[in-house]
Scaffold this motif. Structure first.
Motif, PDB file in Angstrom:
ATOM      1  N   GLY A 249      -5.259  -6.093   6.116  1.00 18.57           N
ATOM      2  CA  GLY A 249      -4.860  -7.404   5.631  1.00 18.57           C
ATOM      3  C   GLY A 249      -3.393  -7.526   5.292  1.00 18.57           C
ATOM      4  O   GLY A 249      -2.953  -8.537   4.738  1.00 18.57           O
ATOM      5  N   PHE A 250      -2.590  -6.504   5.614  1.00 15.31           N
ATOM      6  CA  PHE A 250      -1.160  -6.506   5.307  1.00 15.31           C
ATOM      7  C   PHE A 250      -0.931  -6.780   3.824  1.00 15.31           C
ATOM      8  O   PHE A 250      -0.023  -7.491   3.430  1.00 15.31           O
ATOM      9  N   SER A 251      -1.754  -6.201   3.004  1.00 14.20           N
ATOM     10  CA  SER A 251      -1.604  -6.369   1.558  1.00 14.20           C
ATOM     11  C   SER A 251      -1.014  -5.101   0.978  1.00 14.20           C
ATOM     12  O   SER A 251      -0.791  -4.117   1.680  1.00 14.20           O
ATOM     13  N   GLN A 252      -0.738  -5.139  -0.301  1.00 15.77           N
ATOM     14  CA  GLN A 252      -0.192  -3.966  -0.965  1.00 15.77           C
ATOM     15  C   GLN A 252      -1.197  -2.820  -0.887  1.00 15.77           C
ATOM     16  O   GLN A 252      -2.365  -2.980  -1.190  1.00 15.77           O
ATOM     17  N   SER A 253      -0.725  -1.669  -0.443  1.00 15.23           N
ATOM     18  CA  SER A 253      -1.614  -0.532  -0.217  1.00 15.23           C
ATOM     19  C   SER A 253      -2.165   0.004  -1.528  1.00 15.23           C
ATOM     20  O   SER A 253      -1.489  -0.010  -2.565  1.00 15.23           O
ATOM     21  N   SER A 254      -3.400   0.482  -1.458  1.00 17.92           N
ATOM     22  CA  SER A 254      -3.995   1.131  -2.628  1.00 17.92           C
ATOM     23  C   SER A 254      -3.404   2.525  -2.839  1.00 17.92           C
ATOM     24  O   SER A 254      -3.611   3.145  -3.877  1.00 17.92           O
ATOM     25  N   VAL A 255      -2.655   3.009  -1.832  1.00 19.37           N
ATOM     26  CA  VAL A 255      -2.005   4.323  -1.931  1.00 19.37           C
ATOM     27  C   VAL A 255      -0.517   4.118  -2.160  1.00 19.37           C
ATOM     28  O   VAL A 255       0.157   3.484  -1.348  1.00 19.37           O
ATOM     29  N   PRO A 256       0.031   4.638  -3.254  1.00 19.28           N
ATOM     30  CA  PRO A 256       1.459   4.453  -3.520  1.00 19.28           C
ATOM     31  C   PRO A 256       2.316   5.221  -2.513  1.00 19.28           C
ATOM     32  O   PRO A 256       1.995   6.352  -2.147  1.00 19.28           O
ATOM     33  N   THR A 257       3.412   4.594  -2.064  1.00 17.18           N
ATOM     34  CA  THR A 257       4.286   5.227  -1.086  1.00 17.18           C
ATOM     35  C   THR A 257       5.757   5.185  -1.475  1.00 17.18           C
ATOM     36  O   THR A 257       6.576   5.862  -0.859  1.00 17.18           O
ATOM     37  N   SER A 258       6.114   4.382  -2.457  1.00 12.95           N
ATOM     38  CA  SER A 258       7.529   4.164  -2.768  1.00 12.95           C
ATOM     39  C   SER A 258       8.133   5.357  -3.496  1.00 12.95           C
ATOM     40  O   SER A 258       7.534   5.924  -4.412  1.00 12.95           O
ATOM     41  N   LEU A 259       9.359   5.726  -3.095  1.00 13.34           N
ATOM     42  CA  LEU A 259      10.074   6.831  -3.737  1.00 13.34           C
ATOM     43  C   LEU A 259      10.897   6.366  -4.932  1.00 13.34           C
ATOM     44  O   LEU A 259      11.491   7.183  -5.629  1.00 13.34           O
ATOM     45  N   TRP A 260      10.967   5.050  -5.134  1.00 14.74           N
ATOM     46  CA  TRP A 260      11.689   4.496  -6.276  1.00 14.74           C
ATOM     47  C   TRP A 260      10.791   3.494  -6.989  1.00 14.74           C
ATOM     48  O   TRP A 260       9.891   2.904  -6.384  1.00 14.74           O
ATOM     49  N   ALA A 261      11.068   3.278  -8.273  1.00 15.47           N
ATOM     50  CA  ALA A 261      10.324   2.285  -9.033  1.00 15.47           C
ATOM     51  C   ALA A 261      10.603   0.900  -8.458  1.00 15.47           C
ATOM     52  O   ALA A 261      11.752   0.546  -8.187  1.00 15.47           O
ATOM     53  N   GLU A 262       9.550   0.124  -8.250  1.00 21.32           N
ATOM     54  CA  GLU A 262       9.672  -1.192  -7.636  1.00 21.32           C
ATOM     55  C   GLU A 262       9.802  -2.275  -8.703  1.00 21.32           C
ATOM     56  O   GLU A 262       8.961  -2.393  -9.588  1.00 21.32           O
ATOM     57  N   LEU A 263      10.862  -3.070  -8.598  1.00 20.68           N
ATOM     58  CA  LEU A 263      11.043  -4.186  -9.512  1.00 20.68           C
ATOM     59  C   LEU A 263      10.286  -5.397  -8.986  1.00 20.68           C
ATOM     60  O   LEU A 263      10.334  -5.692  -7.786  1.00 20.68           O
ATOM     61  N   ASP A 264       9.598  -6.092  -9.861  1.00 19.99           N
ATOM     62  CA  ASP A 264       8.856  -7.285  -9.462  1.00 19.99           C
ATOM     63  C   ASP A 264       9.824  -8.455  -9.274  1.00 19.99           C
ATOM     64  O   ASP A 264      10.449  -8.911 -10.230  1.00 19.99           O
TER      65      ASP A 264
END
Length: 521
Positions: free
Chosen positions: A299-314
């Motif tokens: 569904g091209f939604s946010q993955s249930s598995v974290p992948t980011s190497l940096w903290a994501e700002l909303d």
């Protein structure tokens, strides 16, 4: 009968059934795996022993980790047991950036009955070593040291339950054929970039033979002898193939890994067959080559598995305050560096436009030691219309209706995500495959513009191209072409789409190979 014999017999039977029954039954079998193993009930005892068990090893760069994780989840939803391997460095970057409570990044996926086991392995360097700032040392460790750590871990996984019978490794690794052969595993190479880039690397011998690579005075005429590629200009080759010095550690990796991939049994590629039809066909004629992209989370939604190497700002609340299509998103990826002069010129160009913008400037974009990179007064001048963040969730941003364009380094993941969201691109390639990706976007598909790559970047050129992308005469034509390309990607992932059929064929062929190896062993 011991476990290995049981498994061999099971795969022999499965191979026989799939090979001899109708296409309808084959499709039903795959649907069964897909729906059953993501159900909420617990698997019946012994079912795991009847499934393929793949060791999937991701290349330790975020642009490679993301599609590898999505591939793991896609295969697990089809009934595979997946042993996913991250380097300790990547794991700890993800763990710290996301403030995770569980060391297993697949914890949520496993709660949905996806059988994904998670492992980490050392890459030969200390955990806190700055791999971005010390790129050559990092690459040298992957070339010379990493395989010893991998081999030790693979030995452990092969003897787990059920025993692993398949190795899926990123094509850029130099050792998969050796390890696969040693442990009797089917050798699957996973290519995370377009097929055009793969085939240019694969046919480096032709480039060298014809004088287009590896010489101080490389030929500058068009290249028209690569199978499946009508023509390409030397300036559109990957940066490493344009270099006159081919003795670097990265060149050693490229030469060795594309020699190694010739021994692979099967190749998976994160592209769409309709995007590169002649290239995919030519590659498939040499070795089974499956275009199964775009490999996204469902569904091209946010993955249930974290992948980011940096903290994501909303950034969503800020984007909500902007008119539809009015915001230019700028991001130059997770690894490549940009010079301070280039950042200054881009920032000054932004100020000249008056366009709303969201700009991702990760902490080490210029250097890990230099954080003061924007022009004096930039924040004050752009306060009402601009937002600068260290990192964000790119998928959530691109999906937002306020986004009207993407100023990008032209990484392959970013391109596929933009097409999926119908966002036209302004291409600013920095290194490696990005120059070749630019050709696809600008010259072949015509869904983007580019900053003049032959000249030094200037604020006036930046401003002119941003205005053209966001509100110029070419915007409507870009939108039309992007809509067509978006439909191509959408259709590829339907039940009757090319990528879905290719994935089914891959599973069938892999199962047959596993069965054959069992009989031989």
């Amino acid at each position: 009968m011991n476990d290995s014999v049981n498994i061999c017999c099971t795969y022999s039977f499965l191979s026989f059934v799939v090979c001899t029954n109708s296409f309808f039954f084959q499709g039903s079998l795959f649907i069964f795996y897909s729906t059953y193993y993501i159900s909420q009930r617990k698997p019946i005892m012994g079912e795991a022993e009847n499934r393929p068990h793949a060791i999937l090893i991701a290349y330790p760069l975020q642009g490679h980790v993301i599609p590898s994780i999505h591939l793991a989840m896609k295969l697990a939803s089809r009934g595979f047991v997946i042993s996913f391997v991250n380097t300790e460095s990547i794991h700890h970057q993800i763990f710290n950036a996301q403030s995770l409570k569980d060391e297993n990044i697949f914890a949520k996926a496993r709660n949905s009955n996806l059988d994904i086991r998670y492992y980490t392995v050392g890459d030969g360097l200390p955990r806190d070593f700055d791999r971005s700032l010390n790129h050559d040392q990092f690459m040298a460790s992957l070339l010379h040291v990493f395989s010893a750590h991998v081999e030790e871990l693979v030995h452990k996984i092969v003897h787990s339950s059920p025993p692993a019978n398949c190795l899926i490794a990123d094509t850029f690794f130099v050792w998969p054929s050796v390890i696969a052969k040693k442990f009797g595993l089917v050798n699957v190479s996973f290519w995370t970039e377009p097929a055009l880039v793969y085939t240019l690397y694969y046919h480096m011998d032709l480039l060298r033979m014809n004088g287009h690579m590896g010489f101080n005075d490389n030929r500058e005429d068009s290249i028209d002898y690569i199978p499946g590629v009508p023509s390409i200009e030397p300036e559109d080759l990957m940066s490493y193939l344009q270099d006159t010095d081919t003795s670097t550690v990265v060149h050693q990796i490229i030469f060795k890994c594309f020699q190694d991939v010739k021994a692979a049994d099967l190749v998976l590629c994160n592209t769409v067959q309709e995007l590169e039809p002649s290239i995919v066909s030519a590659l498939d004629a040499e070795k089974p080559f499956y275009a199964i992209g775009p490999i996204f989370t469902p569904g091209f939604s946010q993955s249930s598995v974290p992948t980011s190497l940096w903290a994501e700002l909303d950034c969503i609340h800020w984007l909500d305050s902007k008119p539809n299509g009015s915001v230019l998103y700028l991001s130059f990826g997770s690894y490549a560096h940009v010079s301070k002069h280039e950042i200054m010129e881009i920032a000054s160009g932004l100020l000249l436009t008056g366009v709303n913008f969201l700009w991702v400037l990760r902490p080490d974009i210029v250097s890990s030691d230099d954080n003061d990179i924007l022009p004096e007064g930039f924040s004050d001048e752009s306060r009402e219309r601009g937002m600068v963040v260290q990192w964000c969730n790119q998928i959530e941003v691109l999906k937002h209706p306020a986004i009207g364009g993407f100023f990008t380094h032209t990484g392959w993941n970013s391109i596929l995500e933009s097409i999926w969201c119908k966002i036209p691109l302004l291409c600013f390639p920095l290194l490696t495959d990005q120059f070749t990706n630019r050709k696809l976007v600008v010259d072949d598909w015509k869904v983007g513009l580019d900053i003049n790559k032959r000249l030094k970047i200037s604020r006036k050129d930046v401003a002119a191209k941003i205005n053209e992308l966001m509100s110029g005469k070419s915007r409507n034509e870009l939108a039309k072409k992007m809509n067509r390309l978006n439909k191509t990607l959408q259709n590829a992932l339907t039940d009757e789409g090319s990528s879905e059929k290719n994935l089914n064929q891959f599973i069938h062929d892999l199962t047959s190979l596993i069965s054959k190896k069992c009989r031989v062993d």
